[in-house]
Design an enzyme around this catalytic site. Structure first.
Site, mmCIF file in Angstrom:
data_model
loop_
_atom_site.group_PDB
_atom_site.id
_atom_site.type_symbol
_atom_site.label_atom_id
_atom_site.label_comp_id
_atom_site.label_asym_id
_atom_site.label_seq_id
_atom_site.Cartn_x
_atom_site.Cartn_y
_atom_site.Cartn_z
ATOM 1 N N ASP A 455 47.296 43.088 32.953
ATOM 2 C CA ASP A 455 46.042 42.343 33.089
ATOM 3 C C ASP A 455 45.821 41.421 31.895
ATOM 4 O O ASP A 455 46.450 41.560 30.836
ATOM 5 C CB ASP A 455 44.876 43.324 33.226
ATOM 6 C CG ASP A 455 43.774 42.806 34.134
ATOM 7 O OD1 ASP A 455 43.679 41.569 34.316
ATOM 8 O OD2 ASP A 455 42.995 43.623 34.651
ATOM 9 N N ASP A 523 39.714 39.561 42.200
ATOM 10 C CA ASP A 523 38.941 40.798 42.089
ATOM 11 C C ASP A 523 38.024 40.997 43.289
ATOM 12 O O ASP A 523 37.513 42.098 43.508
ATOM 13 C CB ASP A 523 38.093 40.776 40.810
ATOM 14 C CG ASP A 523 38.897 41.128 39.574
ATOM 15 O OD1 ASP A 523 40.027 41.627 39.708
ATOM 16 O OD2 ASP A 523 38.383 40.906 38.455
#
Length: 701
Positions: A455, A523
């Site tokens: 990430d 997301d």
């Protein structure tokens, strides 16, 4: 194929259905000749005979015609190259030679600026079985040891020139966090349009891809020129339509002309690839050509199907524990999941986003034996095991930061910016990369880990490098350090797959796709919101790398929309299927239904992940949308009805890529369809209410 004519001053590169031609004049002016349908060498030579730049009083004879515009001389367009030495700015180059690499598919044109001692090489690669042209540039300081450094203010990878037309239309992808990859299509008026990122990563706001057409191209028909940059840091693409109607697009790393690198004598810099593609098959034809090229030449191990994934983040957030993960793993295995992933919270003092980033060792209060016991149990359940990491970031409340505060990007005397309570490590520093290598290598060697979700949850805001003689280089060198670290880990742990994530789709580009196995698209896992995101993503990238999850309803991060498990699964089946809900709260009926959907996905997965993609109907304002995949004798159609209006009949879906003389059987229902009927009259979906969806799996019989 590369052909040379015109007394060695005309070069023609040809792929499967297109050609690219350029010409060096007697004055060493490198001019663009052709980018479009396949032509022969005599055609390129004829174009060269007509390409002598005219002399116009207030206009440049080179603007819009030059293959790689530089700063200096009779040029007024945005330069692709801007160089400064201690005394002089600008470039006057001299042609040295052209050569074809031993591989036979790469052309190199060498130039030299004697005043700067700058050696410049333009690279072109076009493979016989594809129509994608890969272009990049190498700049080298060819001076002696006593010469001063050479400052590269701007070195773009390539410039793309298009002919004069009555109209040009620009298509690009824009968005924001949770709404990435939205398609924008606007007329390109005279002047300049600049797209890019100043954020240190590709960004949620724009993806480095553009397409240009004459305004009439459709999904299935018309000429489309498109180009995409293979870079995961700050970038810029500038598209200019000149008053005479020609168009030129330049693009490369960095956004502003504040300086990129300083080259000492003997040093060189190679830009990332800026790839281009021409097709006459419309936007759909362009997408399929881009997809095929990436699967063949960019994405690692692209012939391997990606497994069905379960990620525990939305079930636990930071409240992670070994027994709880074991319970989730058992439920995931019963559902048919093939890869179980522990997300944030397994390491250091990570009980919230305020601490622990940078300390990549298991939290022994949560995992007393480390990660190996859990990984072993996951493997015993028949699944692979994965973890989440964010190596480029650090919390101020961490052992790493307390030991090395100078490793974070910062500017002395300025207020430090924190997003999500974290700072960005300076991966341009070799000692930072070495530390991360040691920690991650130890982690991957100490437990049977099969997958890493990498990430990147904040942008650059304080990109300082105190004490470095040319701190601006951080913008480029951080990204190169990221690539280097990933390459090293992949080489040492070839069985580990990597996913690129950046708060969703904040780092998706051809550069990162050359080093990762899939990407986290957004997301936002709301199944309706995801349809336009996935539609935009497919303009450039294939379904084989597009991770998509089924999560709880209402969604934990979303808009409180309630959707059926059916709609959620079919939305996520459009790419690499994953599940991210709290399985401990799913009923037995929901788990049983989910098991059936996972089984169906596994049956259609070879077609979805490895087939050709056709966008049958784009997501719109409440209507029917659909996508089709074709591979060999099989085809898969996913259809979604967003909302049903009273009395409205849903249109049939006219399928693509089928044999009109063949018959096709629906493998789920046994219904037999004729190819000509499916192609010309369409497939009836049977969808009839809000947020309805269906899967059709057909095979030629």
């Amino acid at each position: 194929m590369i052909e040379i004519g015109g007394s060695g001053r005309v070069w023609l590169l040809s792929g499967r259905r297109s050609s690219y031609a350029l010409h060096l004049t007697e004055n060493d002016e490198l001019l663009h000749l052709h980018w479009g349908p396949r032509i022969a060498l005599p055609d390129a030579e004829a174009l060269a005979d007509e390409s002598v730049p005219p002399e116009w009083g207030f206009e440049s004879p080179l603007d819009g015609r030059e293959e790689y515009p530089v700063e200096g001389g009779p040029r007024f367009v945005r330069p692709a190259l801007s160089v400064r030495s201690r005394d002089v700015r600008g470039t006057e180059w001299r042609f040295e030679r052209g050569e074809v690499a031993d591989t036979g598919d790469e052309l190199r044109l060498h130039f030299h600026d004697p005043l700067h001692h700058l050696a410049l090489t333009l690279h072109y690669r076009m493979r016989d079985d594809f129509d994608v042209i890969e272009r990049w540039t190498t700049a080298a300081h060819a001076g002696g040891p006593d010469d001063a450094p050479l400052e590269l203010l701007r070195v773009d990878s390539a410039a793309w020139s298009l002919p004069a037309r009555d109209r040009w239309r620009l298509t690009h992808l824009y968005g924001r966090w949770a709404a990435e990859s939205q398609v924008a299509r606007t007329e390109l008026t005279p002047g300049e349009k600049v797209l890019g990122s100043r954020r240190g990563h590709t960004s949620h706001q724009h993806l480095p891809w553009i397409a240009l057409d004459e305004g009439a191209a459709t999904e299935d028909h018309g000429e489309v020129h498109s180009c995409a940059l293979a870079w995961s840091g700050s970038w810029r693409i500038a598209v200019q339509r000149l008053p005479v109607g020609t168009v030129q697009a330049v693009g490369g790393v960095g956004h502003d002309d504040s300086g990129q690198l300083s080259l000492a004598p003997g040093e060189s810099y190679a830009t990332p690839v800026f790839a281009g593609l021409w097709t006459d098959g419309g936007f759909g034809g362009a997408s399929r050509a881009w997809h095929a090229w990436q699967l063949a030449h960019v994405i690692p191990d692209a012939d391997r199907s990606r497994p069905v994934l379960y990620n525990s983040w939305e079930a636990t957030f930071f409240d992670v524990g070994e027994e709880q993960q074991r319970g989730l793993a058992r439920r995931a295995a019963e559902m048919g999941v093939e890869l179980f992933v522990v997300d944030d919270g397994w390491f250091g003092a990570r009980t919230s986003d305020r601490a622990g980033l940078g300390d990549w060792t298991p939290n022994l209060d949560r995992f007393p034996g480390g990660l190996k016991p859990l990984a072993d149990e996951v493997h015993a359940l028949g699944m692979q095991f994965g973890i989440w990491v964010e190596p480029e970031m650090v919390n101020p409340d961490s052992d790493l930061y307390r030991a090395h505060p100078d490793w974070a990007q910062h500017r002395p005397g300025r207020t430090r910016t924190e997003f999500r309570n974290q700072l960005v490590l300076n991966l341009a520093r070799p000692e930072v990369r070495e530390h991360l290598w040691e920690r991650l290598d130890t982690l991957l060697s100490g437990a049977p880990i099969d997958y890493v979700k990498w990430d990147f949850n904040r942008s650059f805001t304080d990109p300082g490098w105190p004490g470095d003689p040319y701190p601006q280089r951080l913008w480029i060198e951080h990204v190169r350090g990221f690539y280097e670290l990933l390459e090293r880990l992949r080489a040492a742990h070839p069985g580990v797959a990597f996913e690129s994530c950046s708060g969703g789709g904040g780092r998706i580009d051809l550069g990162v796709l050359g080093l990762t196995d899939q990407v986290w698209t957004s997301d936002n896992t709301d199944p309706l919101d995801r349809l336009p995101i996935q539609h935009g993503f497919s303009q450039l990238h294939p379904a084989r790398v597009m991770a998509a999850w089924v999560t709880d309803t209402p969604n934990a991060l979303g808009n409180q929309r309630v959707t059926s498990l059916r709609f959620r699964f079919i939305s996520a089946m459009a790419g690499v299927l994953g599940v991210g809900g709290d399985l401990s709260r799913w009923s037995e009926a929901e788990l049983a239904e989910a098991r059936d959907w996972v089984a169906l996905y596994k049956r259609i997965r070879p077609v979805v992940q490895h087939g050709e993609l056709y966008r049958l109907r784009p997501p719109g304002d409440g209507g029917l949308s659909a996508v089709q995949y074709v591979r060999g004798e099989e085809t898969v159609v996913l259809a979604w009805l967003h909302a049903q209006r009273l009395g409205e009949r849903q249109p049939r879906l006219r399928l693509r890529g089928l044999d009109p003389e063949a018959r096709y059987e629906d493998l789920e229902t046994g219904t037999v369809h004729r190819g000509a009927v499916l192609a010309h009259h369409g497939l009836a979906t049977g969808l009839r209410h809000d947020l309805d969806a269906a899967v059709f799996h057909l095979r030629r019989i």
